[in-house]
Design an enzyme around this catalytic site. Structure first.
Site, PDB file in Angstrom:
ATOM      1  N   GLU A 173      10.696  40.454  33.782  1.00  6.88           N
ATOM      2  CA  GLU A 173      10.647  40.726  32.191  1.00  6.88           C
ATOM      3  C   GLU A 173       9.790  39.743  31.581  1.00  6.88           C
ATOM      4  O   GLU A 173       9.155  39.930  30.531  1.00  6.88           O
ATOM      5  CB  GLU A 173      12.004  40.716  31.745  1.00  6.88           C
ATOM      6  N   SER A 209      76.339  33.993  35.361  1.00  6.19           N
ATOM      7  CA  SER A 209      76.571  32.755  36.012  1.00  6.19           C
ATOM      8  C   SER A 209      75.645  31.818  35.963  1.00  6.19           C
ATOM      9  O   SER A 209      75.728  30.733  36.904  1.00  6.19           O
ATOM     10  CB  SER A 209      77.314  32.827  37.130  1.00  6.19           C
TER      11      SER A 209
END
Length: 703
Positions: free
Chosen positions: A96, A356
């Site tokens: 590019e 518990s």
């Protein structure tokens, strides 16, 4: 004749200067118009160009989840230096803008080549646009391709180069470049097309990502894969012609098929991500303490186990690093998008009955107070506390058992008997002091029922409390969002070191679920009343993991028990961490390791406060001062602390030994009195033992 000859040059000179003035005026006018046009362009829209999707990353920077922008686009922040494959960058710039690092935004050679191609071929062959010019077009998108648009790009490119350096320009381009549909930027494209970050790309993948932005819609791989492949191959051919890619490598890359479907962007830890976005406003990247690898395997575990447990059943898992308090994995539901299981409800934050699971803290305070030792004997028999008569889960009683076994078997009666001595209010305040927010029924105060689940708590708070046991008695507030500043979290006191170590030692011997290894992790299970919640929380020397199973709407699930529903998930979670369980801390200084027969007489068998330990004679010692349950103020009027506190005893056979919180502080004098240094604010257990082994104990509060 001579006069006319003289006048002609003067007239010619005047005309020439008039033309020069007109040309200058026209030039100035054009320059002014151009300057006015440039000014009319306004400032660079850098702020909008820098807007990105919010990315949630883990402790190592890996993407957990991203949120689309308001207009539905996926645009992820990217750093070209650390987040993108260098091979892709070389390919991009070579194809590019090969002079990207040297030009000032516009490449005259590329523009000249494009103009020459236009004149000789009659159509645009290459645009001559640099990366900077392309960025200018992406920042101000326009559809037309004209001289005016190109001129605008040139002007903007020059402005961009003045305001940003090359790395910043490249980062912006890599974030804005279009890749088809609502994908913008190389990072979003790489994740959507290849299912991975763009840090490591093959030659075929890099070439495809170079080709797509040139015509993103007509080359969309999910719609036009053949067109995309042809564009990729042209990039490879060009690189071979330029001598940048070997022919063999290009041929191999061409043989690689292009992806034909978009992959979904990751949605790991959705509940944590939602909370982070709600907490941290307007941040492009939010770092969490989570480990994406552990998060992924535990999410799969929760999903599989929820499916096996049945419809409407949800599973929540939380894993925490003991040392730092950092959350390593946070699974709020088995499937975020499952409406039947209320998947978007974070069950790690839901207040539920703990069953518990609070019992270890009752025993821890009993150890701290010197009420019992893990090898002490305690009765498991029918007993009544006013109108309250606790029963065991299996409706049977074990008789006299060691305290160790009572906790490992989660017997209810011994736990309530100890809570009666420790005090429900004290347990509640100590757990709140350690960072847990307990929720009591409306208009109720802490009572004995909280020992069996009569209080509300979240999985997050429960895991924080259990990590305090692994940290030998102090908790650290949990953290999920990484703060760039110094971490201000302080440790919170849960219980003393010896008591915390004793609890961990006992829980290490809890019988594991079927086919699970013994003595690998310290853990406890719990089942709430009506089978609404099943819990299991465990820890080793490295991490603490908590598991909750149940229905988000609180409806009962017959047969839902912590030991069979939650504990197997807990053990699988530890196995999927990929590491062997780490050893628990060694016994701290002062820890008494002895069999029942070698314990001091008061510790051999638990007896409620006020029940004297006698050896057969009637002259057992009795503490006259301070009285059991009294409050002792050890500060004077000026705020100074008294150096000693008197203790008086009646009866008993000399010599008599004084213990404070289980530690001997010396003998009584002939008058059966002794001055004792106050141990500090809080509850203290005072015990006297005479020569025959008879003893008496009181618990006071020092303030």
């Amino acid at each position: 004749m001579s006069t006319s000859i003289a006048i002609a040059p003067v007239a010619h000179s005047k005309r020439r200067w008039r033309r020069i003035r007109l040309a200058l005026s026209a030039g100035l006018l054009l320059a002014g118009v151009f300057a006015a046009w440039v000014v009319s362009l306004g400032p660079l829209p850098l702020a909008s160009a820098r807007q990105v999707s919010t990315a949630i990353v883990d402790r190592n920077g890996k993407l957990l989840r991203a949120y689309a922008m308001a207009d539905g686009r996926w645009r992820l922040p990217v750093d070209a230096r650390t987040g993108v494959d260098p091979g892709y960058l070389k390919l991009l710039l070579a194809y590019e803008d090969r002079r990207f690092r040297s030009h000032a935004g516009v490449d005259p050679f590329a523009l000249g080549r494009a103009a020459l191609q236009l004149m000789t071929r009659g159509h645009i062959v290459s645009g001559g646009s640099t990366i900077t010019m392309q960025l200018a077009r992406l920042m101000e998108p326009r559809r037309e391709r004209s001289v005016y648009a190109k001129l605008r790009q040139v002007v903007r490119a020059l402005e961009i180069e003045r305001q940003l350096n090359k790395d910043q320009i490249l980062d912006l381009y890599l974030a804005l470049a279009p890749f088809g549909g609502n994908l913008e930027g190389v990072r979003a494209a790489s994740i959507a097309y290849f299912g991975k970050e763009p840090k490591r790309l093959s030659l075929a993948e890099a070439a495809l990502l170079v080709a797509l932005p040139q015509s993103p819609e007509s080359r969309r791989v999910d719609r036009y894969p053949d067109v995309a492949r042809a564009a990729r191959d042209r990039v490879l051919d060009r690189m071979v012609e330029d001598g940048r890619v070997p022919h063999e490598d290009a041929a191999q890359a061409k043989a690689t098929p292009v992806p034909r479907l978009r992959k979904p962007l990751p949605i790991l830890a959705p509940h944590s991500a939602d909370q982070a976005v709600a907490t941290v406003k307007d941040a492009p990247v939010i770092a969490l303490t989570l480990d994406s690898s552990l998060q992924k395997v535990l999410e799969a575990l929760a999903r599989d186990r929820a499916a096996a447990l049945g419809p409407n059943i949800s599973v929540a898992i939380l894993a925490v690093d003991n040392e730092s308090g950092d959350v390593l994995a946070h699974i709020g539901s088995p499937d975020y998008f499952d409406d039947r299981r209320a998947g978007q409800v974070d069950m790690t934050r839901a207040v539920r009955s703990p069953g518990s699971t609070l019992k270890p803290f009752i025993y821890g305070l009993a150890f701290e107070d010197g009420l019992v030792h893990p090898e002490s004997l305690i009765d498991d028999r029918p007993i009544r506390f006013g109108s309250y008569a606790p029963e065991n889960f299996d409706m049977t009683f074990q008789g006299t058992v060691p305290v160790r076994k009572a906790l490992q078997l989660s017997l209810n009666v011994p736990a309530i008997a100890l809570l009666d001595c420790v005090g429900a209010s004290r347990l509640s305040s100590r757990l709140k002091q350690a960072g847990a927010s307990l929720v009591l029924p409306k208009d109720e105060v802490p009572g004995l029922a909280m020992g069996l689940g009569g209080v509300g708590v979240t999985l997050q708070d429960l895991v924080q409390l259990y990590s305090g046991l692994a940290r030998l008695g102090n908790t650290r507030p949990l953290r999920e969002i990484v703060n760039a500043k110094d971490d201000p979290r302080d440790s919170l006191r849960l219980m003393d070191q010896v008591a915390a170590w004793q609890v961990g030692s006992v829980l290490m011997g809890t019988p594991p679920p079927e086919n699970a290894p013994h003595n690998r992790i310290a853990f406890k299970t719990g089942t709430s009343y009506g089978y609404r919640d099943a819990w299991s929380v465990g820890f080793d020397g490295r991490i603490t993991i908590g598991v909750w199973v149940g229905r988000p709407d609180g409806a009962p699930v017959p047969g839902l028990v912590g030991r069979t529903a939650a504990a197997p998930i807990l053990f699988d979670a530890f196995a999927r961490t990929g590491k062997l369980p780490a050893a628990l801390p060694k016994p701290p200084k002062g820890a008494l390791v002895a069999s029942n027969a070698k314990l001091p007489l008061p510790l051999r068998r638990f007896r409620p406060i006020g029940e004297l330990v006698r050896t057969g004679g009637e002259q057992a010692p009795h503490i006259q001062f301070p009285l059991n349950g009294s409050r002792i103020d050890v500060t004077g009027s000026a705020g100074a602390q008294f150096s000693a506190m008197p203790v008086k005893v009646a009866g008993g056979v000399l010599p008599m030994t004084m213990l404070v919180n289980g530690v001997s502080v010396g003998e009584f004098d002939g008058r059966r009195q002794r001055m004792v240094d106050p141990p500090g604010p809080g509850f203290a257990r005072l015990t006297v033992i005479d020569a025959t082994g008879a003893a008496d104990t009181v618990v006071i509060r020092i303030q």
